[in-house]
Every structure is written in C-alpha cells, then in structure tokens.
Scaffold this motif. Structure first.
Motif, PDB file in Angstrom:
ATOM      1  N   ASP A  28       0.818  -1.205   0.000  1.00  0.00           N
ATOM      2  CA  ASP A  28       0.000   0.000   0.000  1.00  0.00           C
ATOM      3  C   ASP A  28       0.856   1.261   0.000  1.00  0.00           C
ATOM      4  OD1 ASP A  28      -2.673   0.932  -0.126  1.00  0.00           O
ATOM      5  OD2 ASP A  28      -2.558   1.582   1.955  1.00  0.00           O
ATOM      6  N   TYR A  29       1.973   1.231   0.731  1.00  0.00           N
ATOM      7  CA  TYR A  29       2.828   2.416   0.752  1.00  0.00           C
ATOM      8  C   TYR A  29       3.432   2.670  -0.636  1.00  0.00           C
ATOM      9  CZ  TYR A  29       5.646   6.154   2.605  1.00  0.00           C
ATOM     10  OH  TYR A  29       6.182   7.395   2.837  1.00  0.00           O
ATOM     11  N   LEU A  32       0.959   4.091  -3.106  1.00  0.00           N
ATOM     12  CA  LEU A  32       0.619   5.508  -2.942  1.00  0.00           C
ATOM     13  C   LEU A  32       1.283   6.380  -4.004  1.00  0.00           C
ATOM     14  CD1 LEU A  32       0.897   6.004   0.938  1.00  0.00           C
ATOM     15  CD2 LEU A  32      -1.170   6.280  -0.447  1.00  0.00           C
ATOM     16  N   LEU A 187       7.196  -1.155   6.209  1.00  0.00           N
ATOM     17  CA  LEU A 187       6.778   0.199   5.845  1.00  0.00           C
ATOM     18  C   LEU A 187       7.995   1.072   5.556  1.00  0.00           C
ATOM     19  CD1 LEU A 187       3.880   0.913   8.361  1.00  0.00           C
ATOM     20  CD2 LEU A 187       3.713   1.030   5.869  1.00  0.00           C
ATOM     21  N   ALA A 206       2.974  11.533  -1.124  1.00  0.00           N
ATOM     22  CA  ALA A 206       2.601  10.227  -0.567  1.00  0.00           C
ATOM     23  C   ALA A 206       2.880  10.184   0.933  1.00  0.00           C
ATOM     24  CB  ALA A 206       3.367   9.115  -1.280  1.00  0.00           C
ATOM     25  N   LYS A 207       3.989  10.780   1.333  1.00  0.00           N
ATOM     26  CA  LYS A 207       4.342  10.817   2.753  1.00  0.00           C
ATOM     27  C   LYS A 207       3.316  11.638   3.534  1.00  0.00           C
ATOM     28  CE  LYS A 207       8.692  11.273   3.491  1.00  0.00           C
ATOM     29  NZ  LYS A 207      10.059  11.856   3.653  1.00  0.00           N
ATOM     30  N   SER A 210      -0.057   9.739   3.789  1.00  0.00           N
ATOM     31  CA  SER A 210      -0.024   8.615   4.728  1.00  0.00           C
ATOM     32  C   SER A 210       0.213   9.062   6.167  1.00  0.00           C
ATOM     33  CB  SER A 210       1.065   7.620   4.323  1.00  0.00           C
ATOM     34  OG  SER A 210       2.347   8.215   4.410  1.00  0.00           O
ATOM     35  N   GLU A 211       0.690  10.324   6.327  1.00  0.00           N
ATOM     36  CA  GLU A 211       1.031  10.845   7.660  1.00  0.00           C
ATOM     37  C   GLU A 211       1.966   9.892   8.398  1.00  0.00           C
ATOM     38  OE1 GLU A 211      -2.110  12.456  10.010  1.00  0.00           O
ATOM     39  OE2 GLU A 211      -3.170  13.272   8.279  1.00  0.00           O
ATOM     40  N   TYR A 212       2.929   9.387   7.639  1.00  0.00           N
ATOM     41  CA  TYR A 212       3.901   8.452   8.221  1.00  0.00           C
ATOM     42  C   TYR A 212       5.294   9.029   8.082  1.00  0.00           C
ATOM     43  CZ  TYR A 212       6.584   4.233   9.158  1.00  0.00           C
ATOM     44  OH  TYR A 212       7.468   3.324   9.709  1.00  0.00           O
TER      45      TYR A 212
END
Length: 232
Positions: A28-29, A32, A187, A206-207, A210-212
């Motif tokens: 999924d990552y 994105l 991830l 994308a980052k 995703s707020e990751y």
C-alpha cells in the motif's frame, strides 16, 4: 528513478499465514506513488504524469489460483499463476513460517523471475523463507529478529546459515535485494524504496497523505534481541 511513462510489473508472493501487514503495509505504501491514486480529477495533469504506472500481480506459492489466508484479514485470491505471470520488474515476499517448504516448481519460478528482477523485496521472515532457494546465499539481509533468535536457540540455524544476516538494522540493501526486519520495518523499506525510485514531488505527497514518518535503517530499537547471540 523509475520512468513514469513505462508500466512496471510488481509481484507479491502469497504464502499460507504470511503476516498480513508484511504485505499490506509495503504494497500500500508503494502504491501511494501510482497513477491510480493521483487521479486527474484532483491533480494537475503534469503531476499525474510524474506518478508511476504499477501493475500488481499476486502469485500463490502453489502456483495456482486457490485463495490464500494470511494471519488476519480477508482471504487473498491470487491474480496469476506461475505459468501466466509476466516477467516481473519487482517482487515482494512477505513473511510466513520460515520453515515453510517451497515446492521445486515455486523455487524454479522464483529463480527464473529473479534473473530479470530490478529488485527483490523481502519483509520479516520472507528473507528466511527464501534461504532455501539459494537466492540469498552470501547476501547481507535483514529479517525478523525474534524469529532468527528462536531458530538459533532451537538449534535450527543451519537451514539459514548461508545468508549474511544483519542484526542491527531495520532494512538492508545489498545489490538488488532489499530486505526488511520484522513486520513494521516493511513500511520503512517501502518508504526507502519509494524515495529512491519515484519522483521526489510524488514521494513528498505520498508521505503527507499517509502521515507516516519513515525510520531509517539505523538505529534499530530491536537490535537488542540478537545481542550476544552467536548465529550458528
């Protein structure tokens, strides 16, 4: 950086009871960054064209189309067989029971695909699973530390002793083998793969979506699991 005008073929090897997050998080990552997410209705055409065109292929370890059940989540239907799978550019191997025996047909498929791969990505015990194929012989690789500790303490390390295990990093890149340590490290592997391969503007968006905040390979907060343990 990947040419965003050329479709890339991305495979995922499905095995019984593989850790669902190993596959879902990494897939999924990376996805994105695909044009499927950057829809023209919401983004300028110039930005959409910077996103990758990714075709996903889900392959059962049995080579057929029978659904596979992961550790949790819905049953996962393969989308292709060993025979019909196209030549892949990239392949993700999530982690199952590291003692799962792969059939000669599966090993032959993996070896044939590996020859043309731009990168092989493993998550968690996926690298331990592949030890039996010989593809990781002499390769520096990460894996699930608790799993590696378990097999060592049980005297079963010989099965995995041809891989150069890295015990203090969340992910490792050695040639075209990209390997992540336990579960959530997938991830971070997906994020690093994306940073290296996709357009910087797409990576930033994308980052943010995703707020990751990806962790680097070091420091690894779980390196202590293998401290003082001799891998032999």
């Amino acid at each position: 950086m990947i040419d965003s005008t050329t479709p890339i073929e991305f495979g995922v090897l499905l095995t019984p009871d593989h850790q669902w997050l190993d596959a879902a998080g990494t897939v999924d990552y990376i996805n994105l960054h695909s044009q499927v997410l950057f829809k023209p209705a919401y983004f300028p055409d110039a930005l959409v064209k910077k996103a990758a065109i990714i075709n996903w292929h889900y392959i059962s370890y049995a080579g057929d189309l029978k659904p596979i059940q992961a550790t949790s989540g819905p049953v996962q239907p393969p989308s292709t067989t060993f025979k019909d799978c196209p030549a892949l550019d990239y392949l993700i191997v999530p982690g199952p029971d590291p003692f799962l025996e792969l059939s000669p047909e599966c090993i032959a498929f993996l070896k044939a695909q590996y020859a043309g791969l731009k990168a092989l990505l493993t998550v968690c015990t996926g690298s331990m699973l592949l030890a039996q194929t010989g593809l990781l012989d002499g390769v520096h690789a990460a894996t699930n530390k608790a799993g590696l500790k378990f097999v060592t303490e049980k005297g079963a390390f010989e099965r995995f002793n041809k891989v150069k295990w890295v015990t203090n990093k969340r992910f490792v890149v050695d040639g075209k083998v990209w390997s992540a340590a336990g579960v959530t490290a997938g991830l971070d592997l997906g994020a690093e793969f994306s940073r290296v391969h996709f357009d910087p503007e797409i990576v930033k968006l994308a980052k943010e979506a995703s707020e990751y905040v990806p962790r680097g390979a070091e420091p690894d907060p779980y390196a202590y699991l293998l401290e003082g343990i001799e891998l032999k």
